[in-house]
Design an enzyme around this catalytic site. Structure first.
Site, short mmCIF file in Angstrom:
data_model
loop_
_atom_site.label_atom_id
_atom_site.label_comp_id
_atom_site.label_asym_id
_atom_site.label_seq_id
_atom_site.Cartn_x
_atom_site.Cartn_y
_atom_site.Cartn_z
N SER A 47 78.02 7.83 -37.11
CA SER A 47 76.19 7.33 -37.86
C SER A 47 77.07 7.37 -39.49
O SER A 47 77.33 6.09 -39.76
CB SER A 47 75.82 8.83 -37.84
OG SER A 47 74.13 9.00 -38.24
N ASP B 293 84.46 -4.51 -43.64
CA ASP B 293 83.77 -5.45 -43.88
C ASP B 293 83.59 -6.14 -45.38
O ASP B 293 83.98 -7.71 -45.79
CB ASP B 293 82.30 -5.90 -44.03
CG ASP B 293 81.96 -5.85 -42.22
OD1 ASP B 293 82.67 -5.76 -41.41
OD2 ASP B 293 80.69 -5.71 -42.54
N LYS C 274 76.41 4.78 -33.61
CA LYS C 274 75.25 4.91 -33.96
C LYS C 274 74.62 4.59 -34.77
O LYS C 274 75.06 4.80 -36.11
CB LYS C 274 74.99 7.10 -34.29
CG LYS C 274 73.31 7.05 -34.30
CD LYS C 274 73.68 8.26 -34.31
CE LYS C 274 71.69 8.52 -34.97
NZ LYS C 274 71.52 8.55 -36.34
#
Length: 412
Positions: free
Chosen positions: A311, A322, A336
């Site tokens: 999460s 990223d 999730k």
């Protein structure tokens, strides 16, 4: 070195109450119990992420619920739960008043119980351990991510909601609850008695360590994204910068998540700019959260993750990966990728409703897929006191990366 002084305001639970009027002309013809069902239906109707409502006519679901005879509040709750179950989304659920209050206490930084973060196993219908909270009875008993809770005090968990399972594990301090556990690693089934405790959710532990080559590495373990998390991370980084830290290891292993806003604020501590996360609602409209200020430090960073990293932890790990700010070491994360908001109901109960999904800055949808680390390193179960020591293979792999000149130079 420190690049700015971080000012942290109070993090608030993003809790929404629909402001539109619930009192339509039809409402005057509805009983009090029917009005509560109608309110719950409308919340989902306006906010749920899937506009097909699991490929069903949501209005017909409402009408069916309203036609059911209702003589008390528990029957009403049962109809709301049946209505929500038709969405086939375990994260969209009714929270009865005591459960709603407990959830709010949990995110505020303290709870009473055994300290297990749980999820539903969609294949078996049982309850799975995402991660135990550091220092909790569950963690002390050796429960691990992936263990299945088959029974709670002899009652099967098949058919229980997450909140019903959590409520059965809560209770007065000092009392015992016995869980029937199937171990993820061996598939052995065993009875595990746990004594309930008051669990202070201090989410950060840390230490500054010297490597053999004389560098100072700040190790920060974050166990949960609660209202205290961003402040404590900021204070820890600032203290390490003042002590001359050269690099950092951020440990998100067995961190099941928590407040979305806490994850965003912590990402901003490490990023000078760039997107942190994209959110996508049911209309396909994409929103985003950005890094808006200067990072606390530009020192090299490695993030530790495992299958219990979930999460908000995945939002943070994905943002740092990223944006090229950090390398990830460990195991593939939980997966999730859904966001829930809380809504008040008129009687003090509430709804947790999936309102959006999220994507990483590179538009990766990781739901049920997880995030693959840059360097995959398996780890045999070790005790808590051996984390970040020579017995911790993932930690040692992170130290090796920080010695790599390419990482030190920021070449990710």
């Amino acid at each position: 070195m420190a690049k700015r002084v971080f000012r942290v305001g109070l993090l608030l639970v993003l809790q929404f109450t629909l402001a539109c009027c619930w009192w339509t002309p039809e409402a005057f013809a509805l009983s009090e119990e029917q009005q509560l069902i109608s309110q719950a239906w409308r919340i989902v109707n306006y906010s749920y992420v899937d506009e097909s409502f699991n490929h069903q006519n949501w209005w017909f679901v409402r009408q069916k619920a309203l036609k059911h005879p209702l003589s008390n509040r528990e029957e009403t709750y049962g109809q709301i739960q049946e209505m929500l179950a038709s969405l086939d989304d375990p994260f969209t659920r009714l929270l009865k008043p005591d459960q709603y209050r407990s959830l709010q206490v949990n995110t505020s930084g303290e709870l009473t119980g055994v300290g297990l973060q749980i999820a539903l196993d969609e294949e078996t219908g049982t309850v799975a351990v995402i991660a135990p909270i550091d220092g909790s009875p569950g963690q002390k008993a050796g429960l691990l991510s992936g263990d299945r809770i088959l029974k709670i005090e002899g009652t099967s968990t098949v058919g229980l909601t997450l909140d019903e399972a959590a409520a059965r594990m809560r209770g007065p301090i000092g009392t015992t609850v016995t869980l029937t556990i199937r171990r993820a690693e061996t598939q052995a089934v065993e009875e595990v008695p746990l004594v309930r405790e008051l669990i202070a959710l201090n989410p950060v532990t840390s230490k500054l360590q010297q490597t053999p080559d004389g560098r100072s590495v700040g190790y920060i373990r974050l166990s949960q994204f609660n209202a205290n998390a961003a402040t404590e991370i900021a204070q820890t980084v600032q203290a390490f910068e003042e002590q001359g830290a050269d690099a950092y290891i951020l440990d998100l292993r067995s961190n099941p998540g928590g407040l979305l806003q806490a994850g965003i604020e912590i990402a901003r501590l490490w990023l000078d700019g760039g997107t942190i996360v994209y959110t996508v609602n049911r209309q396909g409209i994409v929103g985003s959260f950005e890094a808006i200020d200067e990072a606390l430090t530009d020192d090299p960073l490695v993030v530790l993750v495992d299958r219990g990293t979930a999460s908000a932890s995945e939002i943070l790990a994905g943002a740092l990966q990223d944006n090229g700010r950090a390398l990830l070491v460990g195991e593939k994360t939980f997966g999730k990728g859904l966001i829930q908001s809380l809504f008040d109901l008129a009687d003090g109960s509430g709804l947790a409703v999936t309102v959006a999904k999220y994507e990483t800055p590179n538009h990766r949808d990781i739901h049920k897929l997880g995030i693959v680390p840059d360097k995959e390193v398996a780890l045999d179960p070790i005790s808590r006191d051996r984390l970040a020591t020579e017995f911790d293979r993932q930690y040692q792999a992170a130290l090796d990366l920080l010695i790599d000149p390419r990482v030190v130079a920021g070449v990710h």
